[in-house]
Design a protein around this motif. Structure first.
Motif, PDB file in Angstrom:
ATOM      1  N   ILE A  21      58.270  21.111 -28.837  1.00  0.00           N
ATOM      2  CA  ILE A  21      57.078  20.567 -29.478  1.00  0.00           C
ATOM      3  C   ILE A  21      56.782  21.326 -30.755  1.00  0.00           C
ATOM      4  CG2 ILE A  21      54.595  20.282 -29.165  1.00  0.00           C
ATOM      5  CD1 ILE A  21      55.257  19.737 -26.181  1.00  0.00           C
ATOM      6  N   ASP A  22      56.952  22.636 -30.707  1.00  0.00           N
ATOM      7  CA  ASP A  22      56.733  23.436 -31.910  1.00  0.00           C
ATOM      8  C   ASP A  22      57.746  23.074 -33.000  1.00  0.00           C
ATOM      9  OD1 ASP A  22      54.664  24.692 -30.695  1.00  0.00           O
ATOM     10  OD2 ASP A  22      55.648  26.623 -30.433  1.00  0.00           O
ATOM     11  N   GLU A  27      56.764  19.857 -34.474  1.00  0.00           N
ATOM     12  CA  GLU A  27      55.604  20.032 -35.350  1.00  0.00           C
ATOM     13  C   GLU A  27      56.048  20.482 -36.735  1.00  0.00           C
ATOM     14  OE1 GLU A  27      52.431  22.610 -33.948  1.00  0.00           O
ATOM     15  OE2 GLU A  27      51.886  23.069 -36.019  1.00  0.00           O
ATOM     16  N   LEU A  36      58.037  17.652 -38.584  1.00  0.00           N
ATOM     17  CA  LEU A  36      57.187  16.539 -39.012  1.00  0.00           C
ATOM     18  C   LEU A  36      56.268  16.940 -40.155  1.00  0.00           C
ATOM     19  CD1 LEU A  36      56.102  14.435 -35.943  1.00  0.00           C
ATOM     20  CD2 LEU A  36      58.267  14.616 -37.124  1.00  0.00           C
ATOM     21  N   THR A  37      55.766  18.149 -40.103  1.00  0.00           N
ATOM     22  CA  THR A  37      54.890  18.599 -41.177  1.00  0.00           C
ATOM     23  C   THR A  37      55.624  18.547 -42.507  1.00  0.00           C
ATOM     24  OG1 THR A  37      53.717  20.066 -39.661  1.00  0.00           O
ATOM     25  CG2 THR A  37      53.509  20.535 -42.012  1.00  0.00           C
ATOM     26  N   ASN A  59      56.622  14.824 -43.501  1.00  0.00           N
ATOM     27  CA  ASN A  59      55.507  14.020 -43.992  1.00  0.00           C
ATOM     28  C   ASN A  59      55.048  14.490 -45.367  1.00  0.00           C
ATOM     29  OD1 ASN A  59      55.186  12.035 -41.957  1.00  0.00           O
ATOM     30  ND2 ASN A  59      54.133  13.488 -40.633  1.00  0.00           N
ATOM     31  N   PRO A  90      60.388  10.554 -40.275  1.00  0.00           N
ATOM     32  CA  PRO A  90      61.207  11.107 -39.212  1.00  0.00           C
ATOM     33  C   PRO A  90      61.314  10.118 -38.058  1.00  0.00           C
ATOM     34  CG  PRO A  90      59.006  12.115 -39.263  1.00  0.00           C
ATOM     35  CD  PRO A  90      58.980  10.929 -40.164  1.00  0.00           C
ATOM     36  N   ILE A  91      62.539   9.814 -37.694  1.00  0.00           N
ATOM     37  CA  ILE A  91      62.771   8.928 -36.551  1.00  0.00           C
ATOM     38  C   ILE A  91      63.180   9.804 -35.382  1.00  0.00           C
ATOM     39  CG2 ILE A  91      64.155   7.039 -35.654  1.00  0.00           C
ATOM     40  CD1 ILE A  91      64.626   6.211 -38.581  1.00  0.00           C
ATOM     41  N   LEU A  92      62.421   9.695 -34.310  1.00  0.00           N
ATOM     42  CA  LEU A  92      62.665  10.558 -33.168  1.00  0.00           C
ATOM     43  C   LEU A  92      63.590   9.904 -32.181  1.00  0.00           C
ATOM     44  CD1 LEU A  92      60.814  12.808 -33.802  1.00  0.00           C
ATOM     45  CD2 LEU A  92      59.784  12.503 -31.570  1.00  0.00           C
ATOM     46  N   THR A 119      49.366  17.449 -38.252  1.00  0.00           N
ATOM     47  CA  THR A 119      50.428  17.642 -37.277  1.00  0.00           C
ATOM     48  C   THR A 119      50.113  18.771 -36.305  1.00  0.00           C
ATOM     49  OG1 THR A 119      51.889  17.053 -39.085  1.00  0.00           O
ATOM     50  CG2 THR A 119      52.921  17.842 -37.094  1.00  0.00           C
ATOM     51  N   GLN A 120      49.574  19.845 -36.843  1.00  0.00           N
ATOM     52  CA  GLN A 120      49.292  21.001 -36.011  1.00  0.00           C
ATOM     53  C   GLN A 120      48.309  20.637 -34.895  1.00  0.00           C
ATOM     54  OE1 GLN A 120      46.397  23.664 -36.230  1.00  0.00           O
ATOM     55  NE2 GLN A 120      47.496  24.387 -34.434  1.00  0.00           N
ATOM     56  N   PHE A 166      49.984  18.379 -32.171  1.00  0.00           N
ATOM     57  CA  PHE A 166      50.910  19.014 -31.243  1.00  0.00           C
ATOM     58  C   PHE A 166      50.284  20.137 -30.434  1.00  0.00           C
ATOM     59  CE2 PHE A 166      53.951  16.702 -33.795  1.00  0.00           C
ATOM     60  CZ  PHE A 166      54.742  16.186 -32.793  1.00  0.00           C
ATOM     61  N   LEU A 195      57.177   8.476 -36.596  1.00  0.00           N
ATOM     62  CA  LEU A 195      55.943   9.206 -36.337  1.00  0.00           C
ATOM     63  C   LEU A 195      55.234   9.520 -37.625  1.00  0.00           C
ATOM     64  CD1 LEU A 195      56.172   9.612 -33.379  1.00  0.00           C
ATOM     65  CD2 LEU A 195      55.899  12.047 -33.764  1.00  0.00           C
ATOM     66  N   SER A 196      53.951   9.244 -37.649  1.00  0.00           N
ATOM     67  CA  SER A 196      53.208   9.543 -38.854  1.00  0.00           C
ATOM     68  C   SER A 196      51.919  10.278 -38.518  1.00  0.00           C
ATOM     69  CB  SER A 196      52.903   8.242 -39.587  1.00  0.00           C
ATOM     70  OG  SER A 196      52.116   8.503 -40.707  1.00  0.00           O
ATOM     71  N   THR A 197      51.814  11.469 -39.042  1.00  0.00           N
ATOM     72  CA  THR A 197      50.559  12.196 -38.920  1.00  0.00           C
ATOM     73  C   THR A 197      50.058  12.389 -40.345  1.00  0.00           C
ATOM     74  OG1 THR A 197      51.754  14.275 -39.010  1.00  0.00           O
ATOM     75  CG2 THR A 197      51.242  13.413 -36.838  1.00  0.00           C
ATOM     76  N   ARG A 250      47.106  14.617 -42.951  1.00  0.00           N
ATOM     77  CA  ARG A 250      46.102  15.664 -43.000  1.00  0.00           C
ATOM     78  C   ARG A 250      44.756  15.156 -43.470  1.00  0.00           C
ATOM     79  NH1 ARG A 250      49.958  18.202 -46.908  1.00  0.00           N
ATOM     80  NH2 ARG A 250      50.037  15.954 -47.074  1.00  0.00           N
TER      81      ARG A 250
END
Lengths: 341, 341
Positions: free
Chosen positions: A84-85, A88, A91-92, A95, A101-103, B74-75, B78, B103-105, B107
């Motif tokens: 998960i980290d 994170e 993705l950060t 984005n 990002p395709i998971l 994102t932080q 998660f 996935l889209s997050t 801020r």
DNA sequence: CTGAAAGCGCTTACAG
DNA sequence: CTGAAAGCGCTTACAG
């Protein structure tokens, strides 16, 4: 569907230029006049124009998406904060750079291959970050051979050409075991490892063995257990090692989840931690610090590993040829389960 | 890049049919002869053919990808197992159906809009699952108005046309507070809510108020605190409520993370749980069950919420017009922090 | 049951 | 500095 049908032709028409110029203007090409750019951009904004990604991707043979592949079933991935980290971090960074990002997770080996090939050969993604593939996973090499930029999370000594980003697991394990030896005087130290077809589990074990040998201590084969990082296997390890606990000062676990589940098992079987048995875990699982006693553990910055993995992948995508591997340091987080106050 | 350049034309050539027939054969169309299908499939397999997704998507105006939008940084996403469970469910179902989840997050609010529009107006995704948008988020309505299929996780009473999948938060909160009242005789019960611009926080608060009123109890305004679901705000709540604890039998927290952080704060300030103060949390955060004392909480199956959200979205994508909202039940998980043995 | 042709919406040589 | 035209790799009317 009343969704946007605004196309480049609409923008070109409204701003009174050709599609060529409109496209060039939006791409900020130097060949188009500043004044034209202003006009085109205004038109695009007014119409709410967003390029059709499939069209642009088909023509340019580029795609602003990357695949994040974790070759484990989804349930497993999301029960480990380790992943998960990493996610994170990836993705950060993704984005921030308008990369989608395709998971992809997969339950079985055949699913793995199909997930890889659908996304990559189908050109949905321009590169891949692979996390926690086993050392026998053929797919990583296959992707790289096919010419896709790949970053592997963790070490990958069997695939010399591949860029890797990870933490120093061997050093982290050594820190943990040395602490048990030098601060607490432990001599009989066992190890509950992760699955030994994963490099991280191997590296931690190597660090453990090294620390014992540096201190001139024996490795007792009866105090070894190969787990799989789940709580169930932590409890199973505790059950299996219970008869040996009288001959054991301390146990080093390859992750916190196994360690905490084992502590629970020991507590319910009359073995008190740290008085009768010292325990150190690994990962610094954020919520397991509320364990009782609070767990001593080893911490690496996995979010940063995710960020750096994405950063390296972007370098590879930009054509950078000398992207170097990265290994971040680990540190010991001392709490109570080792016997410290 | 030596990556696959195999195209439909190659498959057609090798199997001795036209591109039309090759395409139809691979799509298993009834119009092509069984024997031809066999030949085409063999050729495709031999060549390792995978359709170029951008080409097929551009031509067919369809795309096998959906967006999962969580309008938080994102932080934040998660660090809350609530989201992680939802993601797990969505990804499991998506991967089972060869749908790629993007996935889209985001801020900030403006980032939100740009993330939404890049993915949707750019046609990268054919539908959206939105989790935990605030009640004031305009984007959800905008996407739906634009004609995209949308599923919202949680209730969404302000957007009547939108399909929602969630758990019964009001009922769950009532269960928790009724337990404190009827089993433990608590009369002076406070509440640390989530951010009240989120429907889940509102619903839990309504359940809390309802349970008090059903039992003929007063709501003490000095025992109310609006948190934001983080551990920091749990500790802040405990600090703020500390002077009132003498006049308080119990606190109901809108999530476990706030509750556990508050328990830690109370413990270090001489307030013992559950003896001096009973506490109930919410979510059944998997690893916080190791808290001390073990936390009594309310559980909803958020993985199933994720699975069902994806299922409903697939129904919408298939053109189903009467997809119904779903609200899964919640249950009380009794441990120690409420005062039960 | 099958094929030749059109066209999805872009980007990019090519020509001016 | 700008535009007309080609073409990325598919799918799908259209015609037989």
């Amino acid at each position: 569907m009343t969704a946007s049908r605004t196309t480049l032709a609409d923008v070109a028409r409204l701003s009174g230029v050709s599609k060529t110029s409109a496209s060039m203007a939006l791409a900020d090409s130097p060949r188009v006049a500043a004044e034209t750019k202003v006009r085109v951009r205004a038109a695009a904004r007014q119409l709410g124009y967003v390029p059709h990604f499939a069209a642009s991707s088909l023509r340019s043979q580029r795609v602003d998406a990357i695949a994040v592949v974790v070759p484990h079933d989804t349930q497993h991935v999301f029960s480990h904060p380790f992943f998960i980290d990493i996610l994170e971090g990836v993705l950060t960074k993704a984005n921030e750079n308008d990369i989608s990002p395709i998971l992809s997770t997969a339950r079985t080996a055949s699913d793995e291959s199909s997930a890889y090939s659908r996304i990559l050969r189908g050109r949905m993604a321009s590169g891949v970050i692979v996390a926690a593939a086993s050392t026998t996973d053929q797919n990583v090499a296959a992707i790289a051979d096919a010419g896709y930029p790949v970053v592997v999370v963790g070490r990958s000594p069997k695939l010399p050409g591949i860029v890797t980003v990870g933490v120093d697991d061997q050093g982290g394990a050594q820190l943990a075991v040395e602490h048990l030896i030098s601060v607490h005087g432990a001599k009989r130290i066992g190890h509950v490892s992760g699955p030994l077809n994963h490099q991280s589990a191997i590296d931690k074990r190597v660090g453990y063995v090294q620390a014992l040998s540096d201190a001139g201590l024996e490795l007792n084969p009866r105090l070894q257990y190969e787990g799989d990082y789940t709580e169930e296997s932590g409890a199973a390890a505790a059950r299996a090692l219970l008869p040996e606990i009288g001959n054991c000062d301390a146990l080093f676990f390859a992750n916190d989840q196994m360690a905490v589940a084992a502590m629970e098992f020991f507590a319910s079987h009359g073995v008190t931690v740290p008085d009768q048995l010292r325990i150190v875990g690994y990962d610094d699982h954020p919520t397991l610090r509320y364990s009782h006693p609070a767990i001593t553990t080893v911490r690496g910055d996995m979010v940063e590993v995710g960020v750096q993995s994405m950063t390296k992948l972007m370098q590879l995508l930009a054509g950078d040829t000398d992207v170097e591997n990265l290994e971040l340091p680990t540190e010991l987080v001392v709490r109570e389960s080792c016997g410290c106050p």
